[in-house]
Design a protein around this motif. Structure first.
Motif, PDB file in Angstrom:
ATOM      1  N   ILE A 341       0.884  -1.177   0.000  1.00 28.30           N
ATOM      2  CA  ILE A 341       0.000   0.000   0.000  1.00 28.30           C
ATOM      3  C   ILE A 341       0.918   1.222   0.000  1.00 28.30           C
ATOM      4  N   LYS A 342       0.692   2.124  -0.949  1.00 27.52           N
ATOM      5  CA  LYS A 342       1.594   3.292  -1.038  1.00 27.52           C
ATOM      6  C   LYS A 342       1.113   4.422  -0.125  1.00 27.52           C
ATOM      7  N   TRP A 369      -2.159   4.790  -7.501  1.00 29.49           N
ATOM      8  CA  TRP A 369      -1.426   3.900  -6.594  1.00 29.49           C
ATOM      9  C   TRP A 369      -2.380   2.976  -5.854  1.00 29.49           C
ATOM     10  N   ASP A 370      -1.797   1.918  -5.237  1.00 33.57           N
ATOM     11  CA  ASP A 370      -2.575   1.094  -4.317  1.00 33.57           C
ATOM     12  C   ASP A 370      -2.713   1.873  -3.016  1.00 33.57           C
ATOM     13  N   ILE A 371      -3.947   2.223  -2.680  1.00 36.37           N
ATOM     14  CA  ILE A 371      -4.138   2.997  -1.451  1.00 36.37           C
ATOM     15  C   ILE A 371      -5.146   2.276  -0.552  1.00 36.37           C
ATOM     16  N   GLU A 372      -5.202   2.716   0.681  1.00 37.25           N
ATOM     17  CA  GLU A 372      -6.183   2.129   1.603  1.00 37.25           C
ATOM     18  C   GLU A 372      -6.847   3.274   2.362  1.00 37.25           C
ATOM     19  N   VAL A 373      -8.164   3.204   2.478  1.00 38.07           N
ATOM     20  CA  VAL A 373      -8.879   4.169   3.319  1.00 38.07           C
ATOM     21  C   VAL A 373      -9.262   3.415   4.583  1.00 38.07           C
ATOM     22  N   ASP A 374      -8.856   3.961   5.735  1.00 34.27           N
ATOM     23  CA  ASP A 374      -9.125   3.263   6.999  1.00 34.27           C
ATOM     24  C   ASP A 374      -9.823   4.227   7.955  1.00 34.27           C
ATOM     25  N   VAL A 375     -11.039   3.855   8.369  1.00 39.39           N
ATOM     26  CA  VAL A 375     -11.804   4.759   9.240  1.00 39.39           C
ATOM     27  C   VAL A 375     -11.940   4.217  10.666  1.00 39.39           C
ATOM     28  N   THR A 376     -11.309   3.059  10.926  1.00 32.28           N
ATOM     29  CA  THR A 376     -11.520   2.426  12.244  1.00 32.28           C
ATOM     30  C   THR A 376     -10.503   2.914  13.278  1.00 32.28           C
ATOM     31  N   GLN A 377     -10.813   2.765  14.525  1.00 34.26           N
ATOM     32  CA  GLN A 377      -9.889   2.967  15.671  1.00 34.26           C
ATOM     33  C   GLN A 377      -9.268   4.369  15.757  1.00 34.26           C
ATOM     34  N   GLY A 390       4.111  -1.444   6.229  1.00 34.39           N
ATOM     35  CA  GLY A 390       5.090  -0.801   5.356  1.00 34.39           C
ATOM     36  C   GLY A 390       4.568   0.327   4.488  1.00 34.39           C
ATOM     37  N   THR A 391       3.428   0.917   4.848  1.00 32.77           N
ATOM     38  CA  THR A 391       2.869   2.009   4.017  1.00 32.77           C
ATOM     39  C   THR A 391       3.719   3.270   4.153  1.00 32.77           C
ATOM     40  N   PRO A 392       4.300   3.776   3.067  1.00 26.66           N
ATOM     41  CA  PRO A 392       5.230   4.903   3.194  1.00 26.66           C
ATOM     42  C   PRO A 392       4.565   6.210   3.652  1.00 26.66           C
ATOM     43  N   TYR A 393       3.307   6.445   3.244  1.00 27.95           N
ATOM     44  CA  TYR A 393       2.674   7.728   3.589  1.00 27.95           C
ATOM     45  C   TYR A 393       1.261   7.545   4.125  1.00 27.95           C
ATOM     46  N   CYS A 394       0.965   8.262   5.209  1.00 22.11           N
ATOM     47  CA  CYS A 394      -0.410   8.317   5.727  1.00 22.11           C
ATOM     48  C   CYS A 394      -0.904   9.754   5.552  1.00 22.11           C
ATOM     49  N   VAL A 395      -2.079   9.909   4.975  1.00 23.39           N
ATOM     50  CA  VAL A 395      -2.678  11.230   4.776  1.00 23.39           C
ATOM     51  C   VAL A 395      -3.856  11.341   5.743  1.00 23.39           C
ATOM     52  N   GLY A 424      -2.462  20.128  -4.082  1.00 20.38           N
ATOM     53  CA  GLY A 424      -1.091  19.759  -4.465  1.00 20.38           C
ATOM     54  C   GLY A 424      -0.672  18.371  -3.969  1.00 20.38           C
ATOM     55  N   LEU A 425      -1.632  17.625  -3.386  1.00 23.38           N
ATOM     56  CA  LEU A 425      -1.283  16.351  -2.741  1.00 23.38           C
ATOM     57  C   LEU A 425      -0.731  15.313  -3.731  1.00 23.38           C
ATOM     58  N   GLU A 426      -1.392  15.209  -4.877  1.00 19.93           N
ATOM     59  CA  GLU A 426      -0.973  14.196  -5.850  1.00 19.93           C
ATOM     60  C   GLU A 426       0.467  14.455  -6.309  1.00 19.93           C
ATOM     61  N   THR A 427       0.770  15.730  -6.570  1.00 18.42           N
ATOM     62  CA  THR A 427       2.135  16.078  -7.002  1.00 18.42           C
ATOM     63  C   THR A 427       3.133  15.798  -5.882  1.00 18.42           C
ATOM     64  N   TYR A 428       2.768  16.186  -4.658  1.00 19.56           N
ATOM     65  CA  TYR A 428       3.644  15.957  -3.496  1.00 19.56           C
ATOM     66  C   TYR A 428       3.992  14.461  -3.376  1.00 19.56           C
ATOM     67  N   LEU A 429       2.954  13.620  -3.488  1.00 19.55           N
ATOM     68  CA  LEU A 429       3.187  12.174  -3.333  1.00 19.55           C
ATOM     69  C   LEU A 429       3.949  11.611  -4.525  1.00 19.55           C
ATOM     70  N   SER A 430       3.600  12.102  -5.690  1.00 22.33           N
ATOM     71  CA  SER A 430       4.259  11.610  -6.901  1.00 22.33           C
ATOM     72  C   SER A 430       5.765  11.889  -6.849  1.00 22.33           C
ATOM     73  N   GLU A 431       6.134  13.087  -6.361  1.00 20.74           N
ATOM     74  CA  GLU A 431       7.565  13.420  -6.262  1.00 20.74           C
ATOM     75  C   GLU A 431       8.302  12.436  -5.357  1.00 20.74           C
ATOM     76  N   ARG A 432       7.584  11.880  -4.401  1.00 22.15           N
ATOM     77  CA  ARG A 432       8.216  10.959  -3.449  1.00 22.15           C
ATOM     78  C   ARG A 432       8.077   9.489  -3.819  1.00 22.15           C
ATOM     79  N   LEU A 433       6.930   9.146  -4.424  1.00 20.23           N
ATOM     80  CA  LEU A 433       6.693   7.715  -4.725  1.00 20.23           C
ATOM     81  C   LEU A 433       7.231   7.301  -6.090  1.00 20.23           C
ATOM     82  N   ASP A 434       7.205   8.223  -7.036  1.00 17.21           N
ATOM     83  CA  ASP A 434       7.562   7.829  -8.394  1.00 17.21           C
ATOM     84  C   ASP A 434       8.963   8.297  -8.794  1.00 17.21           C
ATOM     85  N   ALA A 435       9.675   8.911  -7.854  1.00 17.70           N
ATOM     86  CA  ALA A 435      10.994   9.476  -8.204  1.00 17.70           C
ATOM     87  C   ALA A 435      11.967   8.359  -8.562  1.00 17.70           C
TER      88      ALA A 435
END
Ligand code: GAP
Length: 435
Positions: A341-342, A369-377, A390-395, A424-435
């Motif tokens: 999960i990215k 990307w493979d993402i996960e939405v988590d609303v529990t806990q 191992g998820t690199p980023y949590c938003v 600007g979130l997609e660009t921010y993540l792209s710079e880090r995940l796809d670099a």
């Protein structure tokens, strides 16, 4: 076995990386199923191998050959005659063992008795079955024990259609089957597994040079994907370890919890396979060099890795524990390219406004990307869970996000948090995940 091994096996089971095959029926030893996270991790490992071995190279192409091939393939390749391990049976407790893997070849590891082994006999590792409705020797076939032979038997088809000139490689990823005497160490040695193999064809006099080249390339691949250099080594096979087809073989070894063991074999297979198939099939499998007017069998350097075994090694290598505000944190520091999960998108509460904004934030990310939405806990518990897989980023989408249209991005490794405009979130993540 060390607690590190147990920790990873438990994490793999509890978080949905790997399950025992046929678990509800008591489990089938030596076969495993990959759950949602494991399937994604395994796929990412295979994608990275394919990208580095095929996509990034002009002179390597990929194929996908059948698991079931003519039994003549395995006669020609030497597997019917020589693909065996030395089997001994304990006359006291009837357990069976692979002699060359025993710590003490005199003592049975199951019952502890000494001098109770039968004479070793060669046990062929190929799975045999029957093609069609009649189970007779005439229609016996084998499940492939390596993907390599599918490449050799297609050598001329691929060379001609892809218009390849030496040196060139043919790569393949796929399932292989071996009736191992002693499967074990979780997914390290199983009877059904996946391989990533490439046959690199070259002029005979250049094979030593290409062997050196592939040793370095392959070791670098693991390190580039974050595997610790201290846990990797190259080891040359002794003469008596060599497979029936090989003149020189090196293993890329990983420092597993039980000690150094093989991740990948890199062999000089000479012209053994092409010559054998030409002889048995009667087809011309030589290569004609138009520049020198020579016709010869190319030699082959073969980097042969296990996809499932490598995935396990990446899990072992990435796992660590640290402390956050006095609490233990388990974290998988997987390379971003391998992480199943990215990005996790986490609303601070289940209030409808926040959940709606979370969906709006997650939508564009999901397309990339493979993402996960988590609303529990609690948010803390959700961070811990994402760290552990191992998820690199949590938003995080919080109440302020509704007004300021910003979200907080937390980095798995540094735990630093950045406040980022949703725009600007997609660009921010792209710079880090796809670099
Ligand atoms: N074509 C050459 C060949 O198959 P190998 O060293 O027998 O060489 C290559 O296998 C890789 O396949 C190994 O380094 C290992 O990673 C993987 N492999 C082999 N047997 C395996 C098994 N029983 N379970 C899991 N992976 C296995």
């Amino acid at each position: 076995m060390s607690s590190h091994f147990d920790t990873i096996v438990n994490l793999a089971k509890n978080r949905g990386f790997v399950f025992q095959s046929s678990e509800i029926y008591g489990g089938l030893r030596s076969a495993y199923d990959y759950g949602p996270l494991g399937a994604a991790l395994l796929r990412n490992v295979k994608d990275e191998w394919w990208r580095s071995m095929v996509q990034m190279r002009d002179n390597v192409v990929g194929i996908d050959s059948a698991v079931i091939q003519s039994p003549r393939v395995w006669e020609a390749s030497g597997h019917v005659g020589s693909f065996s391990d030395p089997l001994v049976e304990c006359t006291n407790c009837n357990s069976r063992h692979r002699l060359d893997k025993l710590e003490n070849p005199q003592q049975c590891p199951t019952c502890g008795m000494s001098g109770t082994f039968t004479e070793p006999k060669d046990f062929n590792l190929m799975f045999k079955t029957h093609m069609g409705p009649v189970a007779s020797e005439d229609n016996a076939v084998y499940l492939r024990p390596e993907t390599a032979q599918g490449i050799f038997i297609n050598f001329e088809n691929v060379r001609r259609t892809a218009r390849l000139k030496l040196p060139f490689g043919i790569a393949q990823i796929g399932k292989s089957f071996r009736n191992e005497i002693t499967p074990g160490q979780f997914v390290f040695r199983t009877r059904e597994f996946e391989q990533m193999e490439m046959e690199f064809f070259c002029r005979p006099e250049e094979s030593a040079k290409w062997l050196e080249y592939w040793l370095e390339e392959r070791k670098s691949w693991y390190m580039d994907l974050g595997m610790s250099a201290d846990n990797l080594r190259l080891r040359a096979h002794d003469e008596d370890e060599l497979s029936h087809y090989s003149s020189h073989t090196y293993d890329v070894d990983y420092n597993f919890p039980w000690g150094w063991d093989e991740l990948e074999g890199i062999a000089n297979r000479t012209d053994f396979d092409l010559a054998a198939h030409a002889h048995h099939s009667g087809k011309d499998l030589t290569y004609f060099d138009p520049e020198t007017n020579e016709r010869f069998f190319p030699h082959v350097i073969e980097p042969a890795a296990g996809a499932t075994r490598t995935t396990f090694a990446f899990l072992l290598d990435a796992y660590g524990e640290d402390e956050v505000k006095g609490e233990k944190r388990a974290v998988l520091k997987l390379d971003k390219r391998l992480a199943p999960i990215k990005v996790a998108v986490l609303p601070l509460s289940k209030k409808p406004d926040l959940v709606d904004t979370t969906e709006a934030v997650a939508g564009p990310l999901r397309r990339r990307w493979d993402i996960e939405v988590d609303v529990t806990q609690s948010i803390g518990k959700r961070y811990r869970r994402q760290d552990e897989i191992g998820t690199p980023y949590c938003v995080t989408v919080d109440f302020d996000s509704l007004d300021d249209k910003q979200v907080t991005v937390r980095d798995r490794d540094t735990m630093a948090q950045d406040r980022i405009p949703i725009e600007g979130l997609e660009t921010y993540l792209s710079e880090r995940l796809d670099a």
